[in-house]
Design a protein around this motif. Structure first.
Motif, PDB file in Angstrom:
ATOM      1  N   TYR A   1      53.484   8.730 -23.858  1.00 51.74           N
ATOM      2  CA  TYR A   1      52.383   9.668 -23.694  1.00 51.74           C
ATOM      3  C   TYR A   1      52.916  11.064 -23.334  1.00 51.74           C
ATOM      4  N   ARG A   2      52.104  12.057 -23.632  1.00 48.48           N
ATOM      5  CA  ARG A   2      52.386  13.438 -23.209  1.00 48.48           C
ATOM      6  C   ARG A   2      51.604  13.685 -21.926  1.00 48.48           C
ATOM      7  N   VAL A   3      52.310  13.880 -20.820  1.00 45.64           N
ATOM      8  CA  VAL A   3      51.676  14.015 -19.515  1.00 45.64           C
ATOM      9  C   VAL A   3      51.468  15.488 -19.187  1.00 45.64           C
ATOM     10  N   VAL A   4      50.232  15.851 -18.839  1.00 44.45           N
ATOM     11  CA  VAL A   4      49.883  17.199 -18.400  1.00 44.45           C
ATOM     12  C   VAL A   4      49.273  17.073 -17.005  1.00 44.45           C
ATOM     13  N   GLU A   5      49.896  17.711 -16.024  1.00 43.50           N
ATOM     14  CA  GLU A   5      49.417  17.600 -14.653  1.00 43.50           C
ATOM     15  C   GLU A   5      48.250  18.551 -14.380  1.00 43.50           C
ATOM     16  N   LEU A   6      47.284  18.060 -13.611  1.00 44.46           N
ATOM     17  CA  LEU A   6      46.143  18.881 -13.223  1.00 44.46           C
ATOM     18  C   LEU A   6      46.575  19.910 -12.186  1.00 44.46           C
ATOM     19  N   PRO A   7      46.031  21.133 -12.236  1.00 41.16           N
ATOM     20  CA  PRO A   7      46.365  22.148 -11.221  1.00 41.16           C
ATOM     21  C   PRO A   7      45.776  21.770  -9.871  1.00 41.16           C
ATOM     22  N   ILE A   8      46.447  22.166  -8.805  1.00 42.27           N
ATOM     23  CA  ILE A   8      46.011  21.780  -7.467  1.00 42.27           C
ATOM     24  C   ILE A   8      45.877  23.007  -6.566  1.00 42.27           C
ATOM     25  N   ASP A   9      45.112  22.843  -5.517  1.00 43.03           N
ATOM     26  CA  ASP A   9      44.908  23.867  -4.500  1.00 43.03           C
ATOM     27  C   ASP A   9      45.685  23.426  -3.261  1.00 43.03           C
ATOM     28  N   LEU A  10      46.867  24.010  -3.041  1.00 38.92           N
ATOM     29  CA  LEU A  10      47.733  23.588  -1.950  1.00 38.92           C
ATOM     30  C   LEU A  10      47.104  23.860  -0.584  1.00 38.92           C
ATOM     31  N   GLU A  11      46.387  24.954  -0.457  1.00 37.18           N
ATOM     32  CA  GLU A  11      45.818  25.310   0.836  1.00 37.18           C
ATOM     33  C   GLU A  11      44.676  24.386   1.239  1.00 37.18           C
ATOM     34  N   ARG A  12      43.853  23.984   0.275  1.00 37.95           N
ATOM     35  CA  ARG A  12      42.692  23.148   0.594  1.00 37.95           C
ATOM     36  C   ARG A  12      42.994  21.661   0.459  1.00 37.95           C
ATOM     37  N   HIS A  13      44.215  21.321   0.034  1.00 33.87           N
ATOM     38  CA  HIS A  13      44.660  19.930  -0.074  1.00 33.87           C
ATOM     39  C   HIS A  13      43.773  19.113  -1.011  1.00 33.87           C
ATOM     40  N   ARG A  14      43.541  19.651  -2.194  1.00 35.67           N
ATOM     41  CA  ARG A  14      42.758  18.932  -3.198  1.00 35.67           C
ATOM     42  C   ARG A  14      43.011  19.557  -4.570  1.00 35.67           C
ATOM     43  N   VAL A  15      42.429  18.969  -5.591  1.00 36.30           N
ATOM     44  CA  VAL A  15      42.552  19.509  -6.946  1.00 36.30           C
ATOM     45  C   VAL A  15      41.821  20.844  -7.033  1.00 36.30           C
ATOM     46  N   ASP A  16      42.420  21.792  -7.750  1.00 38.03           N
ATOM     47  CA  ASP A  16      41.746  23.056  -8.047  1.00 38.03           C
ATOM     48  C   ASP A  16      40.738  22.765  -9.161  1.00 38.03           C
ATOM     49  N   MET A  17      39.514  22.468  -8.764  1.00 33.46           N
ATOM     50  CA  MET A  17      38.544  21.941  -9.712  1.00 33.46           C
ATOM     51  C   MET A  17      38.197  22.929 -10.823  1.00 33.46           C
ATOM     52  N   GLU A  18      38.102  24.200 -10.522  1.00 37.57           N
ATOM     53  CA  GLU A  18      37.741  25.173 -11.554  1.00 37.57           C
ATOM     54  C   GLU A  18      38.818  25.264 -12.629  1.00 37.57           C
ATOM     55  N   ARG A  19      40.084  25.385 -12.207  1.00 37.65           N
ATOM     56  CA  ARG A  19      41.172  25.462 -13.184  1.00 37.65           C
ATOM     57  C   ARG A  19      41.338  24.143 -13.923  1.00 37.65           C
ATOM     58  N   ALA A  20      41.197  23.030 -13.218  1.00 38.92           N
ATOM     59  CA  ALA A  20      41.336  21.727 -13.859  1.00 38.92           C
ATOM     60  C   ALA A  20      40.239  21.510 -14.897  1.00 38.92           C
ATOM     61  N   LYS A  21      39.028  21.938 -14.588  1.00 32.94           N
ATOM     62  CA  LYS A  21      37.928  21.773 -15.542  1.00 32.94           C
ATOM     63  C   LYS A  21      38.175  22.598 -16.797  1.00 32.94           C
ATOM     64  N   ARG A  22      38.647  23.825 -16.640  1.00 30.34           N
ATOM     65  CA  ARG A  22      38.948  24.632 -17.819  1.00 30.34           C
ATOM     66  C   ARG A  22      40.024  23.960 -18.678  1.00 30.34           C
ATOM     67  N   LEU A  23      40.993  23.345 -18.024  1.00 22.04           N
ATOM     68  CA  LEU A  23      42.072  22.685 -18.748  1.00 22.04           C
ATOM     69  C   LEU A  23      41.569  21.498 -19.564  1.00 22.04           C
ATOM     70  N   VAL A  24      40.807  20.605 -18.945  1.00 24.92           N
ATOM     71  CA  VAL A  24      40.378  19.393 -19.650  1.00 24.92           C
ATOM     72  C   VAL A  24      39.250  19.688 -20.632  1.00 24.92           C
ATOM     73  N   ASP A  25      38.393  20.667 -20.314  1.00 34.39           N
ATOM     74  CA  ASP A  25      37.307  20.997 -21.246  1.00 34.39           C
ATOM     75  C   ASP A  25      37.845  21.621 -22.528  1.00 34.39           C
ATOM     76  N   GLY A  26      39.032  22.212 -22.454  1.00 32.24           N
ATOM     77  CA  GLY A  26      39.626  22.809 -23.643  1.00 32.24           C
ATOM     78  C   GLY A  26      40.363  21.826 -24.516  1.00 32.24           C
ATOM     79  N   SER A  27      40.366  20.561 -24.132  1.00 35.56           N
ATOM     80  CA  SER A  27      41.076  19.546 -24.915  1.00 35.56           C
ATOM     81  C   SER A  27      40.177  18.956 -25.988  1.00 35.56           C
ATOM     82  N   ASP A  28      40.784  18.627 -27.137  1.00 38.49           N
ATOM     83  CA  ASP A  28      40.021  17.972 -28.201  1.00 38.49           C
ATOM     84  C   ASP A  28      40.206  16.457 -28.172  1.00 38.49           C
TER      85      ASP A  28
END
Length: 378
Positions: free
Chosen positions: A96-123
């Motif tokens: 598989y081709r692995v693409v890691e989701l972006p994270i928010d280091l300060e808030r200790h969770r996934v950077d949901m806005e950037r992650a959503k843009r990443l996955v929504d742009g996938s076909d």
């Protein structure tokens, strides 16, 4: 039941005749396994499930052999955000081709806005949330809205709270497949389950792969998994208590000046706590000090760039009788041991606390009235 081979689905005459090998005397077992699957499916809101697999990583390797195709993209929760450290290597080894989701280091969770843009742009591709570390339970629903993605969630650390409705179900978030062990947060046997929201073509491929690459169903563990759902009231008390214990212990440690990582208040808490140290050597020494005094912890590289530290979990201690009323004493013992090291008197103090916990324990399983299981079969 140890070592018995049994199918996890009843078969008709035509299927039996086509089988390359068939063991007699297993029809009652297959009937009970089907009943246990139905029981667990109803509890999870799943359309179907299987308990053929033995552990989380066993599930990851086996499922992804049939779920996708070589070269397909998997959007993965990275290790630095609490994902399992072995998952990326398994997926890459399978092609598989692995693409890691972006994270928010300060808030200790996934950077949901950037992650959503990443996955929504996938076909197309697969979204895999494999969270093995986290102080809060995140809602990944915004990431499942792309209909071209097949979405998988590993709920091993969160299963009791999902079953009892304390956490939002991954299926309600839009995930297609749920994976979980039954021997981490859920107080059950060495076993993993795989559940699907809908019986679709991908699910049929997953079932074929499990049937092909997992020869023994490990029947005894499946019976134990069924018994684990027999007392939902006990499971609810256990879940509420280990979450209460975690929050109370975090506060008590912070009050003592221990460098415990504080969780955000805007999401449901988990059973985990993290204690930071200045170096790997200091964290390891702290782990050894606690171990010598009979308090067990995990020495590990913490996520979100926090460095090496200790992870504490409250599930096992809760099953041993830990209540919020015991937390101040536990926190004081932790502070004394971390600062002063091992002494025989401190080990005895831990033993006294464990005895007090056991005296107040109302979570231990009652003895069965008779050695009869499922449908009158002893």
């Amino acid at each position: 039941m140890e070592g018995l081979y049994a199918t996890d689905r009843p078969r008709g005459l035509e299927d039996n005749l086509k089988s390359k090998i068939l063991f007699s005397g297993r029809r009652r077992l297959s009937h009970d396994i089907t009943a246990i699957y139905r029981q667990w499916s109803e509890a999870l809101g799943a359309d179907d499930l299987s308990m053929r697999l033995l552990s989380g990583l066993h599930a990851h390797a086996t499922i992804f052999m049939g779920l996708g195709r070589v070269g397909e993209t998997v959007f993965l929760l990275p290790e630095k955000a609490g994902g399992h450290f072995a998952t990326a290597g398994i997926l890459e080894r399978l092609g598989y081709r692995v693409v890691e989701l972006p994270i928010d280091l300060e808030r200790h969770r996934v950077d949901m806005e950037r992650a959503k843009r990443l996955v929504d742009g996938s076909d197309g591709g697969i979204l895999f949330i494999d969270r093995s570390e986290g102080l809060v339970y995140e809602d990944f629903g915004p990431l499942t809205e792309n209909p071209a993605l097949y979405c998988v969630h590993d709920a091993s650390q969160y299963l009791p709270a999902i079953l009892t409705g304390r956490y939002r179900s991954p299926f309600a978030m839009g995930f297609d497949l749920l994976i979980s062990t039954l021997h981490k947060s859920f107080p059950g046997p060495q076993k993993a389950l795989v559940a699907t929201r809908t019986r679709d073509e991908r699910w049929e491929r997953v079932k074929r792969v499990m049937s092909q690459f997992v020869s023994s169903h490990h029947v005894r563990s499946t019976y134990l998994a069924g018994l684990g759902l027999e007392d939902m009231g006990r499971l609810e008390r256990y879940t509420d208590r280990f979450l209460e214990n975690a929050v109370a212990l975090e506060q008590a440690l912070a009050d003592l000046g221990i460098d415990v990582v504080r969780r955000a208040a805007d999401a449901p808490p988990t059973q985990h706590l993290w204690i930071r140290f200045d170096s790997a050597e200091a964290a390891y020494e702290a782990c050894r000090r606690l171990e010598l005094c009979r308090i067990h912890s995990n020495y590990r590289l913490l996520p979100y760039g926090l460095g090496y530290g200790l992870r504490l979990g409250t599930t096992a201690a809760t099953l041993q009788g830990l209540r919020p009323t015991h937390v101040p004493r536990l926190a004081q013992l932790l502070g004394d041991i971390l600062s002063g090291g091992f002494t025989l008197s401190r080990r005895h103090a831990v033993r006294e606390l464990a005895s007090a916990m056991a005296d107040s324990d109302d979570l231990r399983c009652p003895s069965p009235p008779s050695p009869v299981l499922f449908g009158g079969v002893p």
